[in-house]
Design a protein around this motif. Structure first.
Motif: not given
Length: 466
Positions: A207-213, A220-226, A239-246
């Motif tokens: 379900y998560l976005w998984n294509r080039p942005m 601009q720091i881009l992650g793999r999933f957002g 540092f911490k480029k993925e949109p990890e939910d804490i």
């Protein structure tokens, strides 16, 4: 040998000319030393703006504005960031550079702009004392014909006020994909990010976005999933480029969008734009996050945030009027109405949800109990243009990051709030867009408040089959 005064004359003339020019420019923009001294000496930034709370004896009275002065009973506060001002150059028109110079005279420095648009600038005061940002915003300098130059606004802080239980709950609900591969609708979520556990249901079911942005600007720091708008560049490495939910709020919203609440498959692709780690965050960052979604070609947005404005003005804030001007014509914002238990029938507004009153590309959502009646905490309005519909927002079960839970770590949690009513409607809009891609935002908005999508309860449309 002593040099004559005439030897220094050209240099002295140049320095004097610069001083006179600079001083005259600042003087014309009202930053005389007396004003500056008064600001530094008397003002202490409280971190919140005191505003009037309205209580109306007869809410249906056509004389509301006449009786307004007699019906003020309390004060309220709206939090803002003490040392920051948002400048919208488009609202200042040809006087944009004058406003920038005025801010510089007041001790402000341009901190950053939105990476995906030049329409918003964030100015920060860097002095040792506090700057009276309210006075600067409410009493801007005048243009050549005596009118106030527009474009300034406070950078309001927005906390998540929903009730999200951290205790694990049991659930039989699962995310799954429909065997029919319909058109996948991309949804952008500006929130606290999403659980990126490889064994989690969102990752396992793709379900998560998984294509080039597409980056908006260099570096601009881009992650793999957002996108994580809180990411920092450490020397040469992000540092911490993925949109990890804490926090859990964003993951809960994602779960509903993916169909977890009642096993309804949703052909959606979820682009997470992290604007908060759960702490109060700024309206500047939240709106900039929307523009990143526009850049990726996303046309459906879940907005489970906002702030209550109970000031006496009904004008649309600069940042939101500019958002509407630059928003793609085929885009839709589905927005929560907030959890203040307040009537929005008169001067009170919850932004950006109340944009629904003036633009068909915005859908506003209040929270309902399982019975379909309004939830006790939800903001509300009897104006169907201001409150589009209600959706279930009490006792909702959705996904939670297992890393944030104590044993037993079920990956499920229970929550209540308009933040969690909103994704039910967003998901329904996505289904309409998938089956009827030619419909305009206005036609989709008109469709979603009618049967079979909704049922009228107490004259208010409530979303069905949630």
């Amino acid at each position: 040998m002593k040099r004559s005064l005439f030897f220094h004359a050209p240099l002295l003339f140049l320095l004097l000319s610069i001083a006179v020019f600079t001083g005259s420019q600042c003087k014309s923009l009202k930053c005389e030393p007396d004003y500056w001294k008064r600001t530094k000496k008397e003002y202490k930034c409280p971190g919140y703006k005191v505003v009037r709370v309205l209580t109306v004896k007869n809410p249906d009275s056509l004389k509301f504005h006449q009786v307004y002065a007699d019906t003020i009973t309390a004060l309220d506060t709206v939090r803002y960031i003490c040392n920051q001002i948002i400048f919208t150059p488009g609202a200042a028109g040809p006087n944009a550079d004058k406003m920038r110079q005025y801010l510089a005279c007041q001790g402000f420095k341009l901190e950053r702009t939105c990476k995906c648009t030049d329409s918003f600038e964030l100015w920060a005061y860097e002095g040792a004392d506090d700057a009276d940002v309210i006075e600067i915003v409410e009493d801007p300098p005048k243009d050549n014909i005596g009118h106030g130059i527009g474009g300034l606004s406070l950078n309001y802080e927005m906390p998540f006020t929903d009730s999200l239980e951290r205790v694990s709950v049991e659930s039989e609900d699962r995310i799954y994909r429909s065997p029919q591969e319909n058109q996948r609708i991309s949804i952008a979520i500006t929130d606290t990010g999403v659980d990126l556990d490889p064994n989690g249901q969102l990752r396992q079911n793709n379900y998560l976005w998984n294509r080039p942005m597409t980056p908006c600007k260099n570096r601009q720091i881009l992650g793999r999933f957002g996108l994580n708008m809180l990411a920092k560049q450490f020397i040469l490495f992000p540092f911490k480029k993925e949109p990890e939910d804490i926090d859990g709020h964003g993951t809960f919203v994602n779960g509903i969008l993916a169909g977890i609440a009642n096993n309804i498959p949703a052909e959606t692709e979820l682009l997470n734009i992290k604007v908060s780690d759960g702490k109060p965050f700024s309206v500047f960052d939240a709106v900039c996050g929307l523009f990143f979604g526009f850049k990726q070609g996303v046309r459906l947005f879940n907005v489970s945030w906002g702030y209550l404005d109970t000031t006496t003005t009904t004008a649309v804030p600069n940042i939101f009027s500019t958002l509407l001007q630059e928003m793609p014509e085929d885009a839709i914002l589905v927005t929560g109405m907030g959890n203040n238990n307040r009537s929005l029938d008169h001067n009170a507004r919850f932004w950006p949800a109340c944009l629904a009153e003036i633009d068909d590309r915005v859908i506003s959502v209040g929270a309902a109990k399982s019975s379909g009646n309004l939830a006790s905490f939800s903001n509300f309005s009897s104006n169907p243009q201001r409150m589009t519909l209600l959706a279930r927002g009490v006792g909702v079960v959705s996904l939670a990051p297992r890393s944030l839970q104590n044993p037993p770590k079920t990956g499920y949690a229970r929550g209540s709030g308009t933040s969690f009513a909103t994704p039910f409607v967003t998901r329904r809009v996505a289904n309409i867009m998938a089956t009827s891609p030619a419909l305009s935002p206005g036609a989709i908005k008109a469709s979603i408040v009618k049967e079979p999508n909704t049922t009228l309860i107490n004259s208010v449309p409530v979303l069905n089959n949630q």
